[in-house]
Enzyme design. Sequence first.
Site, PDB file in Angstrom:
ATOM      1  N   ASP A  12      -0.820 -35.294 -31.641  1.00  0.00           N
ATOM      2  CA  ASP A  12      -1.257 -34.539 -32.828  1.00  0.00           C
ATOM      3  C   ASP A  12      -2.018 -35.386 -33.833  1.00  0.00           C
ATOM      4  O   ASP A  12      -1.937 -35.161 -35.049  1.00  0.00           O
ATOM      5  CB  ASP A  12      -0.037 -33.869 -33.515  1.00  0.00           C
ATOM      6  CG  ASP A  12       0.724 -33.001 -32.542  1.00  0.00           C
ATOM      7  OD1 ASP A  12       0.093 -32.396 -31.665  1.00  0.00           O
ATOM      8  OD2 ASP A  12       1.970 -32.943 -32.656  1.00  0.00           O
ATOM      9  N   LYS A  15      -6.959 -35.102 -32.272  1.00  0.00           N
ATOM     10  CA  LYS A  15      -7.886 -35.363 -31.151  1.00  0.00           C
ATOM     11  C   LYS A  15      -8.908 -34.239 -30.994  1.00  0.00           C
ATOM     12  O   LYS A  15     -10.099 -34.487 -30.807  1.00  0.00           O
ATOM     13  CB  LYS A  15      -7.091 -35.513 -29.834  1.00  0.00           C
ATOM     14  CG  LYS A  15      -6.129 -36.691 -29.842  1.00  0.00           C
ATOM     15  CD  LYS A  15      -5.326 -36.760 -28.565  1.00  0.00           C
ATOM     16  CE  LYS A  15      -4.309 -35.668 -28.415  1.00  0.00           C
ATOM     17  NZ  LYS A  15      -3.190 -35.702 -29.384  1.00  0.00           N
ATOM     18  N   GLY A  39      -1.323 -29.096 -27.822  1.00  0.00           N
ATOM     19  CA  GLY A  39      -1.781 -28.075 -28.763  1.00  0.00           C
ATOM     20  C   GLY A  39      -2.924 -28.691 -29.534  1.00  0.00           C
ATOM     21  O   GLY A  39      -2.710 -29.552 -30.374  1.00  0.00           O
ATOM     22  N   HIS A  40      -4.144 -28.289 -29.201  1.00  0.00           N
ATOM     23  CA  HIS A  40      -5.333 -28.927 -29.766  1.00  0.00           C
ATOM     24  C   HIS A  40      -6.059 -27.942 -30.671  1.00  0.00           C
ATOM     25  O   HIS A  40      -6.586 -26.938 -30.209  1.00  0.00           O
ATOM     26  CB  HIS A  40      -6.247 -29.414 -28.633  1.00  0.00           C
ATOM     27  CG  HIS A  40      -5.646 -30.554 -27.862  1.00  0.00           C
ATOM     28  ND1 HIS A  40      -6.248 -31.132 -26.776  1.00  0.00           N
ATOM     29  CD2 HIS A  40      -4.490 -31.233 -28.038  1.00  0.00           C
ATOM     30  CE1 HIS A  40      -5.474 -32.123 -26.313  1.00  0.00           C
ATOM     31  NE2 HIS A  40      -4.410 -32.193 -27.063  1.00  0.00           N
ATOM     32  N   GLN A 224      -1.432 -35.457 -25.696  1.00  0.00           N
ATOM     33  CA  GLN A 224      -0.274 -36.228 -26.171  1.00  0.00           C
ATOM     34  C   GLN A 224      -0.770 -37.522 -26.850  1.00  0.00           C
ATOM     35  O   GLN A 224      -1.865 -37.554 -27.355  1.00  0.00           O
ATOM     36  CB  GLN A 224       0.716 -36.534 -25.033  1.00  0.00           C
ATOM     37  CG  GLN A 224       1.467 -35.311 -24.498  1.00  0.00           C
ATOM     38  CD  GLN A 224       0.644 -34.439 -23.595  1.00  0.00           C
ATOM     39  OE1 GLN A 224       0.113 -34.880 -22.586  1.00  0.00           O
ATOM     40  NE2 GLN A 224       0.527 -33.174 -23.933  1.00  0.00           N
TER      41      GLN A 224
END
Length: 428
Positions: A12, A15, A39-40, A224
Amino acid sequence: MIYVVLGTQWGDEGKAKVIDYFAKDFDYVARFQGGANAGHTVYVNSKKFVFHLIPSGILNKNVNVIIGNGVVIDLEEFLKELQMVSSEVDTKGRIFISNKAHIVMPYHKLMDKAKEMNSGSAIGTTQRGIGPAYVDKVDRLGIRVGDILTSDKNILKEKIAAAYEIKNYILKNFYKIPDLPTVDEITDNLFSLADKIKDFVTDTERVLQSAHQLRKNILFEGAQGSLLDVDFGTYPFVTSSNTISGGAICGSGIGAIDTASIVGITKAYITRVGNGPFPTEQDNETGELIRQKGNEFGATTGRKRKCGWFDLVATRYSIGVNGVTEIFLTKLDVLDGLKKIQVCTGYEITDGNKTYKTDYLPSSIEMYPKIKPIYKEFDGWEEKTFGVKNYLKLPDQARKYIEYLEVQLEKKISYISTGFEREDVIVR
Ligand code: GDP
Ligand code: IMO
Ligand code: MG
């Protein structure tokens, strides 16, 4: 040009924002590990998109995206995301999925959940079935994307039966889970998905190899963070893949890369979601303030992210294991208004009756409760850095903070992100 863009912390780091920012200059953006545990988040013109599987570069219409062999793919999640993104941009002919990527099966998610609920020291996984899917891959019981494109449903059924038999037994008898899906149900469902995904499936390593030969620009999108890497992270509180730069090669099949920019995405503070050690965690008012200002809630699970101070020990370690060539510092604006800011410069460890200092991350999980971080304190700044695009317009104290980190990390901080929108970037 090849870029590997990855997180140097526990995920988080921002990215996706960075990848979306870079994407306009790239022909391909490829995921190479992890799955829908990621989760991007990308904001474009105030519209929010959260990607779990489809590479974040997809919003740039000239980019082709690849879900590489190293990814474990939840096909239903992929189709959901495809629908979401297709309503925004034309995705036709731009998405490629490796036929060698392993599928996250319903029993993987059940195993992940059951293990977490029944373990005395849960990892705090995203319960997306990631660990169990990688277990089956290494145990040679995995179902790969290419497997479901078979014309013979029975062959698929046999493979699923072989993988499911023992897990079904454990789920039923050890974890006492009722109403488990049958092999037939799982097979039918998967077989019916084949039609919906077949046009995306190919030997993605060949796509990448030819692109590389033609000197196309390729960006690898890490998921990650390095401290969650299965080898180099805070084991066992890690994810189940190699999140570091080396993962990009075996998770994509591009072949050896001669030169690449390894861009380490580093928040101006640190967060961690799930369980496991976090030496600089601020489980107090300051941590809560950072959480609220930085909106530090999981993009996949909605969980509160723990927040803490920048850790030079951990970040130097990540720079080393990745071969980071430059740093993209994110979320500087979140520190706006803090009276004091701390940076961890080393660890003091008390083990038995011995106390010593170290500047290297311990390999053993048992050492972490014995760590007392050593801090250097900085004055904060009152002015807003949010949205600032010129380095010289940053408050003096902010520049002092950045330049201190740069000297200590011995890496150039080439970019600074000052907001969640694509354009909120300072290039130095
Ligand atoms: P990822 O998993 O590394 O892609 O990061 P996440 O999307 O899970 O979390 C990062 C969050 O921070 C997202 O909501 C981004 O929109 C947001 N973000 C990224 N960069 C910045 C920044 O510089 N400032 C602020 N305020 N938010 C940012
Ligand atoms: P992005 O790509 C932050 C964490 C989980 C848990 C551990 C293992 O958005 O940065 P898993 O479900 O992978 O078996 O969980 O890893 N984790 C993440 N933390 N960001 C992520 O992805 C993460 N993906 C997994 O919280 O601690
Ligand atoms: Mg995330």
